[in-house]
Write an enzyme that holds these catalytic residues in place. Structure first.
Site, short mmCIF file in Angstrom:
data_model
loop_
_atom_site.label_atom_id
_atom_site.label_comp_id
_atom_site.label_asym_id
_atom_site.label_seq_id
_atom_site.Cartn_x
_atom_site.Cartn_y
_atom_site.Cartn_z
N LYS A 54 -17.21 34.39 -14.91
CA LYS A 54 -15.80 34.09 -15.18
C LYS A 54 -15.69 33.07 -16.30
CE LYS A 54 -14.34 35.18 -10.48
NZ LYS A 54 -14.17 34.72 -9.11
N GLN A 98 -13.56 29.71 -5.48
CA GLN A 98 -14.44 30.85 -5.22
C GLN A 98 -14.70 30.97 -3.71
OE1 GLN A 98 -15.41 33.01 -7.61
NE2 GLN A 98 -16.56 34.26 -6.17
N ASP A 121 -5.35 33.94 -8.25
CA ASP A 121 -6.04 34.86 -7.34
C ASP A 121 -5.03 35.64 -6.50
OD1 ASP A 121 -8.71 35.35 -7.13
OD2 ASP A 121 -9.17 33.53 -5.98
N1 GUN Z 1 -15.12 36.03 -3.93
C1 GUN Z 1 -15.26 37.38 -4.06
N2 GUN Z 1 -14.18 37.89 -4.65
C2 GUN Z 1 -13.33 36.88 -4.89
C3 GUN Z 1 -12.04 36.80 -5.49
O1 GUN Z 1 -11.43 37.78 -5.92
N3 GUN Z 1 -11.50 35.56 -5.56
C4 GUN Z 1 -12.14 34.47 -5.09
N4 GUN Z 1 -11.53 33.29 -5.19
N5 GUN Z 1 -13.33 34.50 -4.53
C5 GUN Z 1 -13.92 35.71 -4.43
#
Ligand code: GUN
Length: 300
Positions: A54, A98, A121
Site C-alpha cells: 500500500k 490493518q 476502508d
Molecule cells: N486486512 C485484509 N484486508 C483488509 C482490508 O481491506 N482493510 C484492512 N484494514 N485490513 C485488511
C-alpha cells in the site's frame, strides 16, 4: 469451456493511473497532496507485506503515505490515541488500520474511533450504513475492486445471479450489499452462503457470477459450479510448498485448474482481486481528499 483470465494486475494499473491524474490535478488546482495513514499493529508477516504494498503504491502516484508501526503489545488505549491524532491531522485524508488486530484489541471499537470522513476502508458503521441505504460514501476496497473487475472485464452483474460465499464484514457482507444496489454496475440478484448453509454446492451451481471469500484454500471445486460461470476468487491462502525457496505458495479459495475448465472467466491468485484492493484504497483516499476540500459533497 476454458476460462478467460480476468487480469487484476492490468485493471488495477489502469485504475491507479486514473487516480494518479486526480492526484496531480488536486496538487495543481488546490495545492493539496492526498494523504493516507496506515496503522499496523504487531508483526503478522502477511499484514506487513500488504502494508508495504500500500505504501509503495501510494508513493508511485505521489500520494503521501504515512505508516505507523506499533508493537504487538500496544494497548487499545494507545492505539486509540494514535487514531485521535490522525483524525485531527490536516495532512491525512484517509486512515486505515490493518486487520486483523491482536486478540486483546477490540476491532469494532477501533474502527469506530476513525473519523468517518477519513474511513477510506469503509468499515465504520456509518459508512456501512450508507452503503446499505444506497447512499455510499466509502465502499470497502475489496468489494469495490470486485465490482470494477467485473465491469471492466465485460461482466456487468445487472440481472445476474451472484452467489457470494462468505459473510465477513470486510468482503462478504459489503460485496453482497454493493451488488444488489439499485444502481448501474449493480442490480444483481444476490445469494449469500456461509458456514451454516445447507447444500452449498446446490446454490453455488446456480451462480452466474460466483464470489469466493471463505478463507479456505481451494474450497470451491469444479462440481460446485456450472458451465460458463464467472468466478471471482478473493482468497489469498499460503500453503506449504517445500520446493519453493520461501517454503509456501499462494492459492485462492477456488480449485483453480479444474474450475477454470468449466468457467467462462476467472480471476487468478495472485494477480486477481489482490491488486484491485490497493487501487481502490488509493481511489477512496483521493475521494476523501476531495471531500475535505468540498465538505458540502458529503451530505447527510
Ligand atoms: N486486512 C485484509 N484486508 C483488509 C482490508 O481491506 N482493510 C484492512 N484494514 N485490513 C485488511
Amino acid at each position: 469451456m476454458t476460462a478467460t483470465l480476468i487480469d487484476g494486475t492490468a485493471i488495477a494499473k489502469e485504475i491507479r493511473s486514473e487516480v494518479a491524474e486526480g492526484v496531480a490535478e488536486m496538487k495543481t488546482r488546490h495545492g493539496v497532496v492526498p494523504g493516507l495513514a496506515v496503522v499496523l499493529v504487531g508483526d503478522d508477516p502477511a499484514s506487513a507485506v500488504y502494508v508495504r504494498n500500500k505504501e509503495r503504491a501510494a508513493g508511485e502516484i505521489e500520494m503521501l503515505a504515512e505508516v505507523t508501526k506499533l508493537p504487538a503489545d500496544t494497548t487499545q488505549d494507545e492505539l486509540l490515541r494514535v487514531l485521535k491524532k490522525l483524525n485531527a491531522a490536516d495532512r491525512i485524508h484517509g486512515i486505515i488500520v490493518q486487520l486483523p488486530l491482536p486478540a486483546h484489541i477490540d476491532e469494532p471499537t477501533v474502527i469506530e474511533a476513525i473519523d468517518q470522513r477519513k474511513d477510506v476502508d469503509g468499515l465504520h458503521p456509518a459508512n456501512i450504513g450508507r452503503l446499505v441505504a444506497g447512499r455510499p460514501r466509502f465502499v470497502p476496497a475489496t468489494p469495490a475492486g470486485i465490482q470494477q473487475l467485473l465491469l471492466r472485464s465485460g461482466h456487468d452483474p445487472e440481472g445476474k445471479h451472484v452467489v457470494v460465499c462468505g459473510r465477513s464484514n470486510i468482503v462478504g457482507k459489503p460485496v453482497s450489499n454493493l451488488l444488489m444496489q439499485r444502481a448501474s454496475g449493480s442490480n444483481a440478484t444476490v445469494t449469500v452462503c456461509h458456514t451454516r448453509t445447507r447444500d452449498m454446492a446446490g446454490i453455488t451451481r446456480q451462480a452466474d457470477i460466483l464470489i469466493a471469500a471463505i478463507g479456505q484454500p481451494q474450497f470451491v471445486k469444479a462440481d460446485m459450479v456450472k458451465d460458463g460461470v464467472v468466478v471471482v476468487d478473493v482468497g489469498i491462502n499460503r500453503i506449504d510448498a517445500p520446493e519453493r525457496k520461501r517454503g509456501y505458495r499462494l492459492v485462492g479459495d477456488v480449485d483453480f485448474g479444474p474450475v477454470s475448465e468449466k468457467a467462462a472467466a476467472i480471476t487468478p491468485v495472485p494477480g486477481g482481486v489482490g491488486p484491485m484492493t490497493i487501487a481502490m484504497l488509493l481511489s477512496s483516499t483521493l475521494k476523501a481528499a476531495r471531500l475535505a476540500i468540498h465538505p458540502e459533497l458529503i451530505g447527510g
